[in-house]
Structures are given as C-alpha cells and as structure tokens.
Design a protein around this motif. Structure first.
Motif, short mmCIF file in Angstrom:
data_model
loop_
_atom_site.label_atom_id
_atom_site.label_comp_id
_atom_site.label_asym_id
_atom_site.label_seq_id
_atom_site.Cartn_x
_atom_site.Cartn_y
_atom_site.Cartn_z
N LEU A 13 77.64 -44.85 -13.66
CA LEU A 13 76.17 -44.96 -13.58
C LEU A 13 75.76 -46.41 -13.38
CD1 LEU A 13 73.35 -43.55 -13.94
CD2 LEU A 13 73.51 -44.27 -16.32
N ARG A 14 76.37 -47.33 -14.16
CA ARG A 14 76.03 -48.74 -14.03
C ARG A 14 76.45 -49.29 -12.67
NH1 ARG A 14 77.24 -48.12 -19.31
NH2 ARG A 14 79.41 -48.82 -19.21
N ALA A 15 77.46 -48.68 -12.06
CA ALA A 15 77.90 -49.09 -10.73
C ALA A 15 77.02 -48.49 -9.63
CB ALA A 15 79.36 -48.68 -10.51
N GLY A 16 76.09 -47.63 -10.01
CA GLY A 16 75.20 -47.02 -9.02
C GLY A 16 75.84 -45.84 -8.30
N SER A 17 76.83 -45.21 -8.92
CA SER A 17 77.56 -44.12 -8.28
C SER A 17 77.29 -42.77 -8.90
CB SER A 17 79.07 -44.41 -8.35
OG SER A 17 79.37 -45.59 -7.67
N VAL A 18 76.17 -42.62 -9.60
CA VAL A 18 75.84 -41.34 -10.23
C VAL A 18 74.38 -41.00 -9.95
CG1 VAL A 18 75.65 -40.09 -12.42
CG2 VAL A 18 77.53 -41.68 -12.08
N ALA A 19 74.15 -39.76 -9.51
CA ALA A 19 72.80 -39.23 -9.35
C ALA A 19 72.55 -38.34 -10.57
CB ALA A 19 72.68 -38.42 -8.07
N VAL A 20 71.47 -38.60 -11.31
CA VAL A 20 71.21 -37.90 -12.56
C VAL A 20 69.98 -37.01 -12.41
CG1 VAL A 20 70.73 -38.18 -15.02
CG2 VAL A 20 72.16 -39.84 -13.85
N GLY A 21 70.12 -35.75 -12.77
CA GLY A 21 69.00 -34.82 -12.71
C GLY A 21 69.10 -33.88 -11.52
N MET A 84 72.68 -31.93 -15.48
CA MET A 84 73.66 -32.09 -14.40
C MET A 84 73.58 -33.50 -13.83
SD MET A 84 72.07 -30.08 -11.10
CE MET A 84 71.48 -28.64 -11.94
N CYS A 85 74.72 -33.93 -13.29
CA CYS A 85 74.78 -35.22 -12.60
C CYS A 85 75.82 -35.11 -11.50
CB CYS A 85 75.09 -36.36 -13.57
SG CYS A 85 76.71 -36.25 -14.32
#
Length: 147
Positions: A13-21, A84-85
């Motif tokens: 997530l901190r690397a910008g590699s996760v979409a949340v929601g 979900m993510c």
C-alpha cells in the motif's frame, strides 16, 4: 504468519501497489492492472461475488483470506474496515501468494503456483522489451528468417 501477510500488504500500500475498496478494485480489474484480489473472510456474500466477478473480468486471481475486514485487513491498510483490495504489482502479489501458501497449503498452494507462473511471464516480457529498446537505440535489425 498472518501478521507477515498483512505487513506485506501494508508495505505494498505504501508503495502505491494496492487498490482499496470496491470501486478502486473494480477499476483496477477492468483496466487489467489487478494481479491479485484479496477478500476478507467476513465480507458480505454480495461483495465476495462482485470480487470474483472483478477477477474474472480482469483475468486475475481472487482469494478469500483468513482475515476479518475490520480488525486485521482494515488495520493493515490504514482504514476502519476493508472488505476487498487488489494488489497491482506482480512482485507483491507473488510474495503474498507464497506467504498464504505457507500459511494454508491446502487452500492457497495452487494460487501461489499460478502467481509464480504469471510473475515469470511478466519478467520475461519485461526482459524482451528491454532488449527491444536496446536494439532500437543501437540500430540493430532482426535477421530475416530463411525462406
């Protein structure tokens, strides 16, 4: 072991590699950027169904992980509750697949193997692209196949 999985997810997530929601996951899947969709174990049946539909649309894997949306998954992603993510980086997706397979081989071993194959293919495509760019810079041409 679950803490390692969730900390890896937080790092992604901190690397910008996760979409949340739900909406960002759907967008990432439709754009074919999602590599792995993770769904909380206590997510609503409709959310689980939509996550699997997103995975089918985006040609990626969807896994229900043994983490609750409010306690574990939400906390690791800095939210109050996450059902979900989607992981968009193949390296992080492969690492999460390996850790999930180590946690529960019966459920996640096949998915981990599929992620490993996808990671190898992505690395091969990246290498071919770099070779192509080098050839374009240096002006080399492919040899024509013999007739």
């Amino acid at each position: 072991m679950m803490e390692q999985i969730l900390s890896t997810l937080g790092l992604a997530l901190r690397a910008g590699s996760v979409a949340v929601g739900e909406e960002p996951v759907g967008s990432a899947a439709r754009a074919k950027h999602a590599r792995l969709i993770l769904v909380a174990s206590d997510a609503a049946p409709g959310s689980v169904r939509r996550a699997f539909a997103f995975a089918q649309t985006g040609a990626c894997l969807c896994l229900v992980i043994p983490a609750e949306k409010a306690d574990a998954l939400g906390r690791s992603l800095g939210r109050s509750s996450v059902a979900m993510c989607a992981v968009t980086d193949i390296g992080f997706a492969g690492a999460l697949g390996k850790k999930l397979a180590a946690l529960d081989p019966a459920h996640f071993a096949e998915a981990s193997g599929r992620l490993e194959i996808k990671a190898q293919r992505a690395a091969q495509r990246r290498e071919e692209q770099q070779r192509h760019e080098k050839n374009v810079r240096e002006g080399r041409r492919r040899k024509a196949p013999p007739p």
